[in-house]
Write a protein that holds these residues in place. Structure first.
Motif, short mmCIF file in Angstrom:
data_model
loop_
_atom_site.label_atom_id
_atom_site.label_comp_id
_atom_site.label_asym_id
_atom_site.label_seq_id
_atom_site.Cartn_x
_atom_site.Cartn_y
_atom_site.Cartn_z
N THR A 752 0.83 -1.20 0.00
CA THR A 752 0.00 0.00 0.00
C THR A 752 0.86 1.25 0.00
O THR A 752 0.55 2.25 -0.65
CB THR A 752 -0.93 0.01 1.22
N ARG A 755 2.06 1.94 -3.47
CA ARG A 755 1.00 2.53 -4.30
C ARG A 755 0.77 3.97 -3.90
O ARG A 755 0.50 4.83 -4.73
CB ARG A 755 -0.28 1.70 -4.17
N ARG A 758 3.30 6.12 -5.58
CA ARG A 758 2.95 6.36 -6.98
C ARG A 758 1.94 7.50 -7.10
O ARG A 758 2.03 8.37 -7.96
CB ARG A 758 2.39 5.11 -7.62
N GLY A 787 -6.07 5.52 -6.51
CA GLY A 787 -5.15 4.47 -6.92
C GLY A 787 -5.82 3.11 -6.90
O GLY A 787 -7.04 2.98 -7.05
N GLU A 788 -5.02 2.08 -6.65
CA GLU A 788 -5.55 0.71 -6.66
C GLU A 788 -6.40 0.44 -5.42
O GLU A 788 -7.23 -0.48 -5.41
CB GLU A 788 -4.41 -0.29 -6.75
N ASP A 789 -6.20 1.20 -4.38
CA ASP A 789 -7.01 1.04 -3.16
C ASP A 789 -8.34 1.77 -3.36
O ASP A 789 -8.40 2.99 -3.37
CB ASP A 789 -6.25 1.62 -1.97
N ARG A 790 -9.41 1.01 -3.55
CA ARG A 790 -10.73 1.59 -3.83
C ARG A 790 -11.63 1.58 -2.59
O ARG A 790 -12.85 1.72 -2.69
CB ARG A 790 -11.42 0.80 -4.95
N SER A 791 -11.06 1.42 -1.41
CA SER A 791 -11.87 1.27 -0.20
C SER A 791 -12.68 2.52 0.12
O SER A 791 -13.71 2.45 0.78
CB SER A 791 -10.98 0.91 0.99
N GLN A 811 -9.23 6.96 -12.35
CA GLN A 811 -8.08 6.14 -12.01
C GLN A 811 -6.80 6.96 -12.17
O GLN A 811 -6.72 7.87 -13.00
CB GLN A 811 -8.01 4.92 -12.92
N ALA A 813 -4.26 6.17 -13.63
CA ALA A 813 -3.69 5.99 -14.97
C ALA A 813 -4.04 7.15 -15.90
O ALA A 813 -3.33 7.41 -16.87
CB ALA A 813 -4.17 4.67 -15.56
N TYR A 830 -11.61 6.02 -17.87
CA TYR A 830 -10.94 6.01 -16.57
C TYR A 830 -11.90 6.27 -15.41
O TYR A 830 -11.46 6.30 -14.26
CB TYR A 830 -9.84 7.07 -16.55
N LEU A 832 -14.51 5.92 -12.43
CA LEU A 832 -14.78 4.89 -11.43
C LEU A 832 -16.16 5.10 -10.86
O LEU A 832 -16.63 6.24 -10.76
CB LEU A 832 -13.74 4.96 -10.31
#
Length: 832
Positions: A752, A755, A758, A787-791, A811, A813, A830, A832
């Protein structure tokens, strides 16, 4: 191709691109292209007027190829649909710099889709091929017409509906309720709710989708070309039965409110064609017909058969894709009951269809009928409103008024007549050409140019301004019929009429008898804005509309002058000095201690004379209190507005005391220039000695601007870049964005934390390319990067629903891809 640009927008773009003075002769020519000039008789022809403006400013010979012109026009269409005004300007700038004036004249006509060749497309089609007009009417595809019918000897025996090719849908004719049973051939028929959305056809082939409007324009990008994008396709792809891979559906695109579980009416403030997944409302496709299933064409099947097939194509999803429900009926009474129920539900109306009808593209009627309350006599509330403004026509109406701005009155006091009017709507239909011509003759000599910076005091407008206006005492009342009253910022009432048309000119009513704001509010609240609030009796005969008859004119009351516009009686005032001999003043308002009549008497005592409206010879305007008339004078910038204290000082000294900054409410440009030479920005004279009081006044005007932060300077920098750079600098691509980056990370989790690093790098990249990155999520944020953590995604969406301005959740990206490709990427993939 839909360019989405009309004459007014083109005029503003050309004024900006050519750097024309906004009040200059050529700029006014472009903006007022419909105004008759009497010079060449080209009123209403924007392209011709633009040609004469461009001729001295453009090269004699253009350098663009046909392919380059096509590319520019494609760019104009795509960027305008995406609301990228800066890129539209860039495309037009290419035309201005690389085309001659004559070339641009015809390019403008192409953009406006009005070539003025003296013959229609039907004439060309008839010469090209006998079937050309019919094929184009169905498909709206000129390329397809040219390819399939290039050989005159090859006929088109069967015009068929084709997958992924737009066609004009079948339409309904207006029904006469009294003849409904006869029109349905005394057989049973279907009744459906007439939906108030956007007619749309959906083409599906596997994972590929396309959406077309009734005029053949594509909205695929908006609703989704695949199950992975768009405001609709991702939510309905799984609804189709497994054995259905290809289909064409016809229906209505609606906006659905999931909170109230109801459909929104088109009159509300939203555009179904521009809705995104982040909107509070969601897109719903209401299907009422099917025209192809697994490559089998169904146009020649009966409506009853097509309805049976439709139920096996997909499983409805409430609020996303639904089948329009129908009831079977036999009698006129059932139609009337259905119409009355639609009125009670505030719906647009009903549809009546023959079960044995086949689908005929671009045909009206043929077994389909529509009934709206406004089509039936006696069901609608009508409004008596006053014409207060006008708009010059174009084409066959060139040189005459073709549209009118109408208003309602502020309720006057007891025994008074209305003097202030609030604009309500613009109307340009319902009359014959003879009625329009007669009305034009009646009002012609009373029209006056409308100046936006100095509007008439008694006419209150919203953003919609007329080209000319008329004093109420010379105008006429018109009776208007409309579907409903809907919210609108364009008019001063805060609302307007949907589908207004003039029913008749009320020669029997004096201008003072027009509808008031109170009457409008009562009408607006009676049926949630719907003007159909009455029921149709079962035994009523719905006779065809009667021809309009002019009522016998009543004797008109004598035309008077509004009380505040009357000149004061100053005959009894004794002159005590000739300080202002033959000098003209306009006193607009006074103070509690010195009211307006007293100030006018003081002017007369010093030899001046008073007018009620400032003109070119007016020395200055005196104003002790700010009202709408004073604000209009200030906005015009033509007159100095001075405080009454200056006049009283002149009276005390019996001489003309020079103006000082403290005397001025507003300065015209020449006075401002003179003051700039004599005083600094705080009102302290460069030459005259000052006293303690004057020095305190100067100090009181000094205000600390406070520290200038980068956020304060960002809009200024963005404006300079947009104005002076041919291409936006690469490092300013994100200048207009305010971004929150979700840097929340779980402590102790190495993955984490990586990420999070990043995302932190993405935040620095955003700042480096001009974005404002904030540390707290609040109103004004345009994007949230996750980021990748979508909580926390659900929390972000919940917070977004509480804001007026909705941010987009993207995202990470999107940031890296935009920077790597040196161009902002489309946000849709992109989201979400």
């Amino acid at each position: 191709m839909a360019y989405g640009i009309k004459e007014t927008m083109l005029a503003k773009l050309y004024i900006e691109l050519l750097n024309l003075p906004k009040e200059g002769k050529d700029a006014l020519k472009l903006l007022n292209y419909r105004t008759p000039t009497g010079a060449r008789g080209d009123a209403g022809d924007f392209a011709t007027i633009a040609y004469f403006v461009l001729k001295p400013r453009c090269s004699q010979k253009g350098s663009l190829t046909v392919q380059q012109v096509n590319d520019v026009l494609d760019a104009v269409a795509s960027n305008n649909s995406a609301k990228r005004k800066d890129l539209v300007k860039k495309s037009l700038l290419q035309l201005v710099t690389q085309s001659s004036a004559l070339e641009q004249k015809w390019l403008i006509r192409m953009i406006l889709k009005d070539l003025k060749l003296g013959f229609s497309q039907q004439t060309v089609f008839s010469v090209f091929h006998s079937d050309a007009a019919e094929l184009h009417n169905v498909t709206t595809d000129l390329e397809r017409v040219c390819r399939q019918l290039h050989d005159p000897l090859v006929g088109l025996s069967d015009i068929s509906i084709t997958l992924f090719a737009a066609f004009k849908p079948m339409l309904a004719a207006i029904a006469n309720i009294d003849r409904i049973e006869k029109d349905m051939r005394h057989q049973s028929f279907y009744i459906e709710t007439k939906l108030d959305g956007e007619r749309m056809q959906m083409h599906r082939g596997g994972d590929r989708y396309e959406f077309f409007s009734r005029n053949g324009f594509t909205y695929t990008q908006q609703f989704g070309a695949s199950p992975r994008e768009g405001s609709l396709t991702p939510f309905i792809h799984g609804a189709f039965k497994a054995d259905v891979q290809v289909c064409i559906l016809d229906g209505e695109m609606m906006a659905y409110n999931p909170s109230t579980q109801t459909f929104m009416q088109k009159g509300n403030k939203f555009d179904i064609k521009r809705m995104v997944e982040e909107s509070d409302l969601q897109t719903c496709f209401c299907v009422f017909d099917v025209l192809m299933v697994n490559n089998k064409k169904l146009g020649h099947e009966t409506l009853r058969k097509r309805h049976e097939i439709l139920s096996s194509v997909f499983t409805p999803i409430p609020g996303r894709i639904e089948i329009v429900q129908k009831t079977q009926a036999h009698t006129k009474k059932e139609v009337i009951d259905a119409l009355n129920e639609a009125i009670d539900k505030r719906e647009e109306g009903i549809m009546v269809k023959q079960p044995l009808s086949i689908y005929k593209p671009d045909k009206r009627g043929e077994g389909w009928l529509k009934i709206k309350p406004e089509y039936v006599n006696g069901l609608m509330d009508e409004l008596d409103v006053l014409i207060v403004g006008g708009y010059w026509g174009k084409g066959s109406r060139g040189g005459m008024m073709s549209h009118f701005l109408c208003a309602v009155a502020e309720p006057p006091g007891p025994g008074e007549e209305p003097s202030v009017f609030h604009t309500l709507c613009r109307v340009g239909s319902g009359y014959t050409m003879k009625e329009l011509y007669d009305l034009g003759l009646k009002l012609a000599k009373h029209w006056k140019p409308f100046h936006k910076k100095a509007p008439p005091s008694g006419l209150l407008c919203g953003t919609e301004k007329p080209e000319v206006y008329i004093e109420p005492c010379y105008s006429v009342i018109v009776q208007i019929k409309a579907a409903e009253i809907v919210p609108s910022d364009m008019y001063r009432t805060g609302c307007t009429l949907r589908f207004p048309r003039i029913e008749r000119i009320r020669e029997d009513k004096d201008w003072r008898a027009c509808m008031t704001l109170d009457g409008l509010e009562q009408l607006r609240g009676r049926a949630a804005g719907k003007l159909a609030s009455k029921h149709l009796d079962v035994g009523a005969e719905d006779a065809p509309r009667e021809k309009k008859r002019k009522a016998a004119p009543k004797a008109r009351r004598a035309v008077g002058i509004i009380e505040r516009s009357k000149a004061p009686d100053l005959s009894n005032v004794s002159r005590v000095a000739d300080v202002f001999e033959d000098v003209e003043f306009c006193v607009m308002s006074g103070t509690d201690a010195h009211p307006k009549p007293e100030l006018e008497s003081r002017v007369a005592e010093l030899g001046g004379y008073v007018v009620q409206n400032p003109g070119p010879d007016t020395y200055c305007v005196l104003a002790g209190a700010e009202n709408i008339r004073v604000r209009n004078v200030i906005s015009s910038g033509k007159h100095d507005v001075v405080r009454p204290e200056w006049l009283l000082e002149c009276v005390r000294h019996r001489s003309c005391v020079p103006w000082q900054p403290r005397d001025m409410v507003h300065m015209c440009p020449s006075t401002r220039q003179r003051f700039a030479r004599e005083y600094d920005r705080y009102g302290d004279s460069y030459f005259a000695d000052t006293d303690r009081r004057q020095l305190e006044e100067a100090f009181s005007r000094i205000q600390s601007p406070g520290p200038q932060t980068p956020a304060d300077m960002a809009p200024v920098i963005a404006d300079l870049e947009g104005r002076y750079f041919w291409d936006p600098p690469a490092l300013s691509a994100l200048r207009h964005h305010t971004v929150y980056v979700d840097l929340f990370a779980v402590v102790g989790d190495p993955a984490t934390e990586i990420r999070g690093t990043r995302l932190a790098a993405a935040a620095w990249e955003l700042r480096f390319h001009g974005a404002r990155v904030v540390s707290h999520l609040a109103e004004g944020v345009s994007h949230v990067i996750v980021g990748e953590d979508r909580s926390r995604l659900a929390d972000f969406k919940a917070f977004r629903r509480t804001l007026k301005r909705k941010f987009k959740i993207l995202q990470g990206a999107w940031v890296t891809d935009s920077i790597d490709r040196c161009e902002l990427q489309d946000e849709a993939p992109y989201l979400l």
